[in-house]
Design an enzyme around this catalytic site. Structure first.
Site, PDB file in Angstrom:
ATOM      1  N   SER A 142     -18.541  49.839 109.901  1.00 54.29           N
ATOM      2  CA  SER A 142     -18.830  51.006 110.747  1.00 54.29           C
ATOM      3  C   SER A 142     -20.061  51.734 110.225  1.00 54.29           C
ATOM      4  CB  SER A 142     -17.650  51.982 110.738  1.00 54.29           C
ATOM      5  OG  SER A 142     -18.016  53.194 111.391  1.00 54.29           O
ATOM      6  N   TYR A 155     -11.094  56.757 105.847  1.00 58.54           N
ATOM      7  CA  TYR A 155     -11.669  55.730 106.731  1.00 58.54           C
ATOM      8  C   TYR A 155     -13.026  55.250 106.222  1.00 58.54           C
ATOM      9  CZ  TYR A 155     -13.507  53.447 110.920  1.00 58.54           C
ATOM     10  OH  TYR A 155     -14.060  52.540 111.796  1.00 58.54           O
TER      11      TYR A 155
HETATM   12  N1  LIG Z   1     -14.545  52.339 118.336  1.00 63.77           N
HETATM   13  C1  LIG Z   1     -15.445  52.796 117.460  1.00 63.77           C
HETATM   14  O1  LIG Z   1     -16.109  53.835 117.656  1.00 63.77           O
HETATM   15  C2  LIG Z   1     -15.697  52.021 116.197  1.00 63.77           C
HETATM   16  C3  LIG Z   1     -16.894  52.281 115.492  1.00 63.77           C
HETATM   17  C4  LIG Z   1     -17.151  51.570 114.338  1.00 63.77           C
HETATM   18  C5  LIG Z   1     -16.262  50.640 113.891  1.00 63.77           C
HETATM   19  N2  LIG Z   1     -15.106  50.411 114.579  1.00 63.77           N
HETATM   20  C6  LIG Z   1     -14.183  49.382 114.067  1.00 63.77           C
HETATM   21  O2  LIG Z   1     -14.011  48.412 115.072  1.00 63.77           O
HETATM   22  C7  LIG Z   1     -12.701  47.855 114.985  1.00 63.77           C
HETATM   23  C8  LIG Z   1     -11.997  47.973 116.330  1.00 63.77           C
HETATM   24  O3  LIG Z   1     -11.964  49.335 116.727  1.00 63.77           O
HETATM   25  P1  LIG Z   1     -11.529  49.765 118.201  1.00 63.77           P
HETATM   26  O4  LIG Z   1     -12.070  51.110 118.438  1.00 63.77           O
HETATM   27  O5  LIG Z   1     -11.799  48.664 119.144  1.00 63.77           O
HETATM   28  O6  LIG Z   1      -9.938  49.911 117.970  1.00 63.77           O
HETATM   29  P2  LIG Z   1      -8.696  49.963 119.012  1.00 63.77           P
HETATM   30  O7  LIG Z   1      -9.174  50.144 120.400  1.00 63.77           O
HETATM   31  O8  LIG Z   1      -7.749  50.958 118.433  1.00 63.77           O
HETATM   32  O9  LIG Z   1      -8.070  48.505 118.825  1.00 63.77           O
HETATM   33  C9  LIG Z   1      -7.603  48.142 117.545  1.00 63.77           C
HETATM   34  C10 LIG Z   1      -7.140  46.716 117.528  1.00 63.77           C
HETATM   35  O10 LIG Z   1      -6.696  46.406 116.194  1.00 63.77           O
HETATM   36  C11 LIG Z   1      -5.384  45.876 116.266  1.00 63.77           C
HETATM   37  N3  LIG Z   1      -4.623  46.140 115.049  1.00 63.77           N
HETATM   38  C12 LIG Z   1      -4.243  47.336 114.531  1.00 63.77           C
HETATM   39  N4  LIG Z   1      -3.511  47.129 113.408  1.00 63.77           N
HETATM   40  C13 LIG Z   1      -3.439  45.782 113.240  1.00 63.77           C
HETATM   41  C14 LIG Z   1      -2.828  44.953 112.296  1.00 63.77           C
HETATM   42  N5  LIG Z   1      -2.110  45.452 111.265  1.00 63.77           N
HETATM   43  N6  LIG Z   1      -2.931  43.608 112.434  1.00 63.77           N
HETATM   44  C15 LIG Z   1      -3.633  43.069 113.467  1.00 63.77           C
HETATM   45  N7  LIG Z   1      -4.241  43.809 114.403  1.00 63.77           N
HETATM   46  C16 LIG Z   1      -4.141  45.152 114.287  1.00 63.77           C
HETATM   47  C17 LIG Z   1      -4.767  46.503 117.496  1.00 63.77           C
HETATM   48  O11 LIG Z   1      -3.658  45.692 117.905  1.00 63.77           O
HETATM   49  P3  LIG Z   1      -2.384  46.261 118.761  1.00 63.77           P
HETATM   50  O12 LIG Z   1      -2.935  47.296 119.687  1.00 63.77           O
HETATM   51  O13 LIG Z   1      -1.874  45.029 119.419  1.00 63.77           O
HETATM   52  O14 LIG Z   1      -1.432  46.818 117.784  1.00 63.77           O
HETATM   53  C18 LIG Z   1      -5.955  46.471 118.454  1.00 63.77           C
HETATM   54  O15 LIG Z   1      -6.083  45.188 119.019  1.00 63.77           O
HETATM   55  C19 LIG Z   1     -12.013  48.583 113.840  1.00 63.77           C
HETATM   56  O16 LIG Z   1     -12.160  47.840 112.645  1.00 63.77           O
HETATM   57  C20 LIG Z   1     -12.804  49.879 113.740  1.00 63.77           C
HETATM   58  O17 LIG Z   1     -12.725  50.452 112.459  1.00 63.77           O
HETATM   59  C21 LIG Z   1     -14.808  51.083 115.724  1.00 63.77           C
END
Ligand SMILES: NC(=O)c1ccc[n+]([C@@H]2O[C@H](COP(=O)([O-])OP(=O)(O)OC[C@H]3O[C@@H](n4cnc5c(N)ncnc54)[C@H](OP(=O)(O)O)[C@@H]3O)[C@@H](O)[C@H]2O)c1
Length: 249
Positions: A142, A155
């Site tokens: 991130s 985080y």
């Molecule tokens: N969105 C942002 O602004 C942003 C920015 C920078 C980095 N990121 C990073 O990008 C990644 C995805 O973020 P997102 O915003 O797309 O998140 P999200 O919409 O909350 O989706 C998270 C995903 O991770 C899965 N997950 C959670 N705990 C898990 C576990 N223990 N084992 C396997 N899968 C698990 C969830 O599965 P279920 O729903 O099936 O439980 C879901 O598919 C993360 O690593 C986050 O830190 C996000």
């Protein structure tokens, strides 16, 4: 021939958000994709259905990346379905911003277990499955590691670990023909950022003001970078941390 024809990719946390976007783009580029999820079976099944409707190959596999037995099963089911694995996208992750005064042991362990231990366990599974041909590991870190926002000690700590691990493992695994790179997104509109209250917040407005390209991201802004890192086009890149953030750094 498509760029990722005959490749098999495991995407952790692909039932929604950035992971779902990456899984669909890898499949469009020709890869057979394993859509891992923790709890949202419907979301994962929908991603698989979208891929197969386009003529692609995908299966959904439940499992928490934070549990070694689940990760072992994830790679065993991948091998059974598609014969091996070439690409791992360590996307599964959780985030919650908390002032230091109210940080709890539980929240520390929740975020570090999924974002750091889970990434290590999945990497271990992939390294043991790649074989002599090597592979590509893509860690979703991130931009918080650059902008270090207040109230994000846990985080940002997890993603600082991901940046460091990416560089360590690129050195350790290079001799095995395994490339390890990171994509560091800025804020992206996902189910997760909606639930966390980031979308529509002052934090979003502040970020947009300081983003050269003037907006937050969408999963489709991140997915092509993952396709590039999965493909042979990036064969000379390892240990890179690529900011996919509209210029935030
Ligand atoms: N969105 C942002 O602004 C942003 C920015 C920078 C980095 N990121 C990073 O990008 C990644 C995805 O973020 P997102 O915003 O797309 O998140 P999200 O919409 O909350 O989706 C998270 C995903 O991770 C899965 N997950 C959670 N705990 C898990 C576990 N223990 N084992 C396997 N899968 C698990 C969830 O599965 P279920 O729903 O099936 O439980 C879901 O598919 C993360 O690593 C986050 O830190 C996000």
């Amino acid at each position: 021939m498509k760029k990722l024809e005959n490749k098999v990719a495991v995407v952790t946390g692909a039932s929604k958000g950035i992971g779902a976007g990456i899984a669909k783009s890898l499949a469009s580029a020709g890869a057979a994709v394993v859509v891992n999820y923790a709890s949202d079976k419907n979301g994962a099944d929908k991603v698989v259905a979208e891929i197969t409707a386009e003529g692609g190959k995908a299966i959904a596999v439940q499992g928490s990346v934070a549990k070694k037995a689940d990760v072992d099963r994830l790679f065993a089911e991948t091998k059974e379905a598609f014969g091996g694995v070439d690409v791992l996208v360590n996307n599964a992750g959780v985030y919650q911003f908390t002032p230091i005064e109210v940080v709890t042991e539980e929240e520390f362990h929740r975020q570090f277990d999924i974002n750091v231990l889970g990434l290590l366990l999945a990497t271990q599974g992939a390294v043991n499955s790649f074989g002599d041909k090597g592979g590509s590991i893509i860690n979703i870190s991130s931009t918080v590691t650059r902008i270090t926002p207040p109230q994000s000690a846990i985080y940002t700590g997890t993603k600082g670990a991901v940046d460091s691990i990416t560089q360590v493992l690129s050195k350790e695994l290079g001799p095995k023909k395994i490339r390890v790179n990171a994509i560091n997104p800025g804020m992206v509109e996902t189910e997760g950022t909606h639930t966390a209250g980031f979308i529509g917040s002052d934090f979003q407005a502040e970020l947009e003001k300081t983003t050269p390209l003037g907006r937050i991201g969408q999963p489709d802004d991140i997915a092509p970078v993952a396709v590039f890192l999965a493909s042979d086009d990036s064969r000379w890149l390892t240990g890179e941390i690529i900011l996919a953030s509209g210029g935030v750094r």
